[in-house]
Design a protein around this motif. Structure first.
Motif, PDB file in Angstrom:
ATOM      1  N   LYS A   1       2.597 -14.349  16.911  1.00 41.42           N
ATOM      2  CA  LYS A   1       2.780 -13.265  15.545  1.00 41.42           C
ATOM      3  C   LYS A   1       2.703 -14.264  14.626  1.00 41.42           C
ATOM      4  O   LYS A   1       2.656 -15.582  14.504  1.00 41.42           O
ATOM      5  CB  LYS A   1       3.852 -13.022  15.800  1.00 41.42           C
ATOM      6  CG  LYS A   1       4.506 -11.826  14.297  1.00 41.42           C
ATOM      7  CD  LYS A   1       5.573 -11.521  15.212  1.00 41.42           C
ATOM      8  CE  LYS A   1       6.357 -10.451  14.076  1.00 41.42           C
ATOM      9  NZ  LYS A   1       7.945 -10.639  14.602  1.00 41.42           N
ATOM     10  N   GLY A   2       1.805 -13.296  13.685  1.00 41.76           N
ATOM     11  CA  GLY A   2       1.488 -14.847  12.466  1.00 41.76           C
ATOM     12  C   GLY A   2       0.559 -13.788  10.916  1.00 41.76           C
ATOM     13  O   GLY A   2       1.133 -12.664  11.427  1.00 41.76           O
ATOM     14  N   MET A   3       0.509 -13.791   9.714  1.00 40.63           N
ATOM     15  CA  MET A   3       0.094 -13.268   9.230  1.00 40.63           C
ATOM     16  C   MET A   3      -1.085 -13.463   9.190  1.00 40.63           C
ATOM     17  O   MET A   3      -2.151 -14.360   9.097  1.00 40.63           O
ATOM     18  CB  MET A   3       0.421 -14.266   7.563  1.00 40.63           C
ATOM     19  CG  MET A   3       2.083 -13.962   7.420  1.00 40.63           C
ATOM     20  SD  MET A   3       2.755 -12.070   7.769  1.00 40.63           S
ATOM     21  CE  MET A   3       2.231 -11.225   5.957  1.00 40.63           C
ATOM     22  N   LEU A   4      -1.972 -12.456   8.092  1.00 43.82           N
ATOM     23  CA  LEU A   4      -3.902 -12.082   8.472  1.00 43.82           C
ATOM     24  C   LEU A   4      -3.935 -11.449   7.171  1.00 43.82           C
ATOM     25  O   LEU A   4      -3.476 -10.747   6.533  1.00 43.82           O
ATOM     26  CB  LEU A   4      -4.080 -11.192   9.267  1.00 43.82           C
ATOM     27  CG  LEU A   4      -5.579 -11.161   9.160  1.00 43.82           C
ATOM     28  CD1 LEU A   4      -6.272 -12.351   9.728  1.00 43.82           C
ATOM     29  CD2 LEU A   4      -6.198  -9.671  10.247  1.00 43.82           C
ATOM     30  N   GLU A   5      -4.824 -12.153   6.275  1.00 47.76           N
ATOM     31  CA  GLU A   5      -5.406 -12.190   5.126  1.00 47.76           C
ATOM     32  C   GLU A   5      -6.564 -11.447   5.353  1.00 47.76           C
ATOM     33  O   GLU A   5      -7.512 -12.317   5.778  1.00 47.76           O
ATOM     34  CB  GLU A   5      -5.352 -13.532   4.289  1.00 47.76           C
ATOM     35  CG  GLU A   5      -5.772 -13.073   2.412  1.00 47.76           C
ATOM     36  CD  GLU A   5      -5.793 -14.134   1.783  1.00 47.76           C
ATOM     37  OE1 GLU A   5      -6.464 -14.289   0.977  1.00 47.76           O
ATOM     38  OE2 GLU A   5      -5.517 -15.388   1.996  1.00 47.76           O
TER      39      GLU A   5
ATOM     40  N   GLU B   1      -9.638  -8.977   3.192  1.00 52.33           N
ATOM     41  CA  GLU B   1     -11.033  -9.453   2.366  1.00 52.33           C
ATOM     42  C   GLU B   1     -10.479  -9.276   0.948  1.00 52.33           C
ATOM     43  O   GLU B   1     -11.012 -10.075  -0.225  1.00 52.33           O
ATOM     44  CB  GLU B   1     -12.020  -8.881   2.786  1.00 52.33           C
ATOM     45  CG  GLU B   1     -12.432  -8.733   3.638  1.00 52.33           C
ATOM     46  CD  GLU B   1     -13.597  -8.246   4.275  1.00 52.33           C
ATOM     47  OE1 GLU B   1     -14.512  -7.040   2.930  1.00 52.33           O
ATOM     48  OE2 GLU B   1     -14.374  -8.192   5.552  1.00 52.33           O
ATOM     49  N   ASP B   2      -9.387  -8.430   1.125  1.00 47.17           N
ATOM     50  CA  ASP B   2      -8.894  -7.992  -0.857  1.00 47.17           C
ATOM     51  C   ASP B   2      -7.864  -9.238  -1.054  1.00 47.17           C
ATOM     52  O   ASP B   2      -7.246  -9.058  -1.978  1.00 47.17           O
ATOM     53  CB  ASP B   2      -9.166  -6.741  -0.974  1.00 47.17           C
ATOM     54  CG  ASP B   2      -7.791  -6.025  -0.213  1.00 47.17           C
ATOM     55  OD1 ASP B   2      -7.167  -6.809   0.874  1.00 47.17           O
ATOM     56  OD2 ASP B   2      -7.692  -5.285   0.401  1.00 47.17           O
ATOM     57  N   GLY B   3      -7.488  -9.930  -0.567  1.00 45.25           N
ATOM     58  CA  GLY B   3      -6.889 -10.892  -0.963  1.00 45.25           C
ATOM     59  C   GLY B   3      -5.235 -10.328  -0.373  1.00 45.25           C
ATOM     60  O   GLY B   3      -4.740 -11.197   0.406  1.00 45.25           O
ATOM     61  N   GLU B   4      -5.323  -9.085   0.299  1.00 45.90           N
ATOM     62  CA  GLU B   4      -3.947  -8.453   0.705  1.00 45.90           C
ATOM     63  C   GLU B   4      -3.510  -9.469   1.972  1.00 45.90           C
ATOM     64  O   GLU B   4      -4.284 -10.014   2.742  1.00 45.90           O
ATOM     65  CB  GLU B   4      -3.796  -7.146   0.838  1.00 45.90           C
ATOM     66  CG  GLU B   4      -2.593  -6.317   1.612  1.00 45.90           C
ATOM     67  CD  GLU B   4      -2.743  -5.373   1.505  1.00 45.90           C
ATOM     68  OE1 GLU B   4      -1.855  -4.313   2.336  1.00 45.90           O
ATOM     69  OE2 GLU B   4      -3.367  -4.980   1.484  1.00 45.90           O
ATOM     70  N   GLN B   5      -2.378 -10.362   2.599  1.00 46.30           N
ATOM     71  CA  GLN B   5      -1.845 -10.479   3.494  1.00 46.30           C
ATOM     72  C   GLN B   5      -1.210  -8.980   4.617  1.00 46.30           C
ATOM     73  O   GLN B   5       0.135  -9.023   3.919  1.00 46.30           O
ATOM     74  CB  GLN B   5      -0.788 -11.312   3.146  1.00 46.30           C
ATOM     75  CG  GLN B   5      -1.999 -12.727   3.014  1.00 46.30           C
ATOM     76  CD  GLN B   5      -0.875 -14.104   2.462  1.00 46.30           C
ATOM     77  OE1 GLN B   5       0.228 -14.302   2.710  1.00 46.30           O
ATOM     78  NE2 GLN B   5      -1.572 -15.992   2.318  1.00 46.30           N
ATOM     79  N   VAL B   6      -1.470  -9.017   5.854  1.00 48.31           N
ATOM     80  CA  VAL B   6      -0.416  -8.342   6.098  1.00 48.31           C
ATOM     81  C   VAL B   6      -0.374  -9.210   7.309  1.00 48.31           C
ATOM     82  O   VAL B   6      -0.580  -9.675   8.310  1.00 48.31           O
ATOM     83  CB  VAL B   6      -1.142  -7.209   7.143  1.00 48.31           C
ATOM     84  CG1 VAL B   6      -1.684  -6.291   5.559  1.00 48.31           C
ATOM     85  CG2 VAL B   6      -2.629  -7.472   7.748  1.00 48.31           C
ATOM     86  N   GLU B   7       1.158  -8.458   8.300  1.00 51.51           N
ATOM     87  CA  GLU B   7       1.460  -9.097   9.823  1.00 51.51           C
ATOM     88  C   GLU B   7       0.431  -8.674  10.776  1.00 51.51           C
ATOM     89  O   GLU B   7       1.801  -7.552  11.199  1.00 51.51           O
ATOM     90  CB  GLU B   7       2.927  -8.961   9.695  1.00 51.51           C
ATOM     91  CG  GLU B   7       3.568 -10.122  10.770  1.00 51.51           C
ATOM     92  CD  GLU B   7       5.971 -10.192  10.682  1.00 51.51           C
ATOM     93  OE1 GLU B   7       5.653 -10.990  10.720  1.00 51.51           O
ATOM     94  OE2 GLU B   7       6.068  -8.881  10.485  1.00 51.51           O
ATOM     95  N   MET B   8       0.659  -9.782  11.349  1.00 52.00           N
ATOM     96  CA  MET B   8       0.179  -8.984  12.660  1.00 52.00           C
ATOM     97  C   MET B   8       0.603  -9.920  14.308  1.00 52.00           C
ATOM     98  O   MET B   8       1.584 -10.962  13.759  1.00 52.00           O
ATOM     99  CB  MET B   8      -1.879  -9.873  13.222  1.00 52.00           C
ATOM    100  CG  MET B   8      -2.409  -8.671  11.952  1.00 52.00           C
ATOM    101  SD  MET B   8      -2.453  -7.099  10.842  1.00 52.00           S
ATOM    102  CE  MET B   8      -3.576  -7.180  13.322  1.00 52.00           C
ATOM    103  N   GLU B   9       0.710  -8.870  15.329  1.00 50.31           N
ATOM    104  CA  GLU B   9       0.934  -8.990  16.417  1.00 50.31           C
ATOM    105  C   GLU B   9       0.443  -8.639  17.603  1.00 50.31           C
ATOM    106  O   GLU B   9      -0.268  -8.150  17.767  1.00 50.31           O
ATOM    107  CB  GLU B   9       2.228  -8.752  16.353  1.00 50.31           C
ATOM    108  CG  GLU B   9       3.198  -9.906  17.930  1.00 50.31           C
ATOM    109  CD  GLU B   9       5.378  -8.881  18.380  1.00 50.31           C
ATOM    110  OE1 GLU B   9       5.351  -9.281  18.547  1.00 50.31           O
ATOM    111  OE2 GLU B   9       5.128  -8.103  17.248  1.00 50.31           O
TER     112      GLU B   9
END
Length: 416
Positions: free
Chosen positions: A381-385, A387-395
């Motif tokens: 589990k972690g944060m993925l940045e 292309e537009d700079g937005e960061q989302v949490e992924m698991e």
């Protein structure tokens, strides 16, 4: 300069371009081919097929003993039966005497050496019927594959094992099987194969394979309940001990290793599906043990070493013997990951060095060849940045089954 005859097997009257093989070497026959000479001591497996593809393969085991210089060379004689499309033993005593009397002439003119090499005279290019590749032809045979580690792959094969597995008993001429030989427990699992079809293919004389009776659906003692049954399902050490106890003497676990060896080689040479299922059952039993690993560390290290040697031979078959992709290899990969975790639970730091070394060597090879990761050190589990700079949490959900998370998480059930 003439040489005295060496251990030889005569394979007579084979039609030209018949697929023939001995051990890990296969070739298509020429009109001059009449057998193989210079057989080294030990176990050997000869197999044939009417064509290199789309035909039932028949094969048989035999043993070449260590002999003193004063003993006559070993001579085995098989001849092609056009009705059965397989090699059968020559039983005529007069014919056997005639072949032995003429062995010197045959040895010089019509026999192919057991091991072909680049030093053979005047090689010619030909096309292998098995793979469609160009290979070199020596001594009347087209060489497709060759290996030097056959002896290591048959280290635990015995006459008792072959007699039990093939139903041939102590009679060496009965140690045969085919692509469609089958055990009772596997017959319903072979797509499109009925007992009537098997009998029609092999003339009603097909022997039933007799495996060790590994049942992975019940790996606890009869009458076990509660915690004992749960422990037996999670750690199959008791079931392993029972299988070994049913074996026919010898070193501890030797016959089980021999069964693993024979079954793998029967998949590799004649494509026997039932042997593949038994090979998987052996691994499913052995690689889910914990308590027995501490008690029999050296034996388990030998199992892992054997598995590594076997997997290295998988590419001998066009396209690979098994699907080793992430999806296709999930069964074996899951077993190995679970076994590695079990080693960490069973042994403290500095313990179990032999089995850990074998496991590390296997893991490095699998990672190099197929990109497999058997370790659990992954980011779940972690944060993925983006292309537009937005960061989302992924698991990651792919490892939920191995980690017992999500829908695979254990659930406490209250029984009323």
């Amino acid at each position: 300069m003439s040489h005295p005859p060496t251990p030889t097997i005569l394979l007579l009257f084979l039609p030209p371009s018949t697929l023939c093989g001995i051990d890990l070497l296969s070739f298509t026959t020429s009109p001059r081919f009449q057998g193989i000479k210079s057989l080294p001591p030990g176990w050997h497996f000869v197999f044939t097929g009417a064509t290199a593809s789309l035909s039932i393969r028949h094969g048989f085991w035999f043993h070449v003993p260590h002999a003193s210089p004063s003993d006559p060379p070993t001579l085995l004689v098989r001849k092609w039966d056009p009705q059965k499309e397989e090699l059968v033993p020559e039983t005529d005593p007069a014919a056997l005497m005639r072949y032995r009397a003429n062995l010197g002439t045959l040895w010089r003119e019509a026999l192919t050496p057991y091991r072909q090499s680049a030093a053979a005279a005047a090689p010619r290019k030909a096309t292998s019927a098995g793979r469609g590749e160009e290979v070199e032809e020596y001594g009347g045979a087209v060489v497709e594959e060759e290996s030097a580690d056959w002896a290591l792959l048959t280290k635990h094969v015995t006459s008792a094992l072959l007699g039990r597995l093939t139903g041939g008993g102590e009679d060496e001429t009965g140690w045969g099987l085919t692509s469609v030989s089958c055990a009772v427990e596997d017959r319903e699992e072979i797509p499109g194969l009925s007992s009537e079809e098997v009998e029609g293919v092999v003339g009603g004389e097909e022997r039933e394979l007799r495996f060790l009776g590994i049942d992975l659906s019940r790996t606890w003692r009869e009458g076990a309940v509660g915690r004992e049954r749960t422990e037996g399902a999670m750690d199959r050490s008791w079931a392993l001990g029972e299988v070994v106890r049913r074996c026919q003497g010898g070193e501890w676990g030797g016959e089980l290793l021999g069964e693993m060896e024979v079954c793998f080689l029967m998949v590799l040479t004649v494509g026997n599906y039932s042997c593949l299922e038994e090979w998987k059952r052996v691994l499913g039993l052995v690689l889910t043990c914990k308590k027995a690993v501490r008690e029999r560390e050296e034996w388990f290290a030998e199992v892992i070493g054997l598995l590594r040697r076997q997997l290295r031979r998988c590419e001998d078959v066009e396209g690979g013997l098994f699907d080793m992709s992430e999806e296709g290899g999930a069964y074996l990969k899951g077993l190995l990951k679970g076994f590695k975790r079990g080693l960490q639970e069973v042994f403290e730091e500095g313990e179990g060095e032999d089995i850990k070394a074998e496991m590390d060597e296997l893991e490095m090879w699998l990672k190099k060849e197929y990109g497999w990761e058997l370790s659990d050190s992954f980011v779940r589990k972690g944060m993925l940045e983006l292309e537009d700079g937005e960061q989302v949490e992924m698991e990651m959900g792919e490892l939920e089954g191995e980690d017992e998370r999500g829908e695979y998480a254990p659930v406490v059930v209250e029984l009323s």
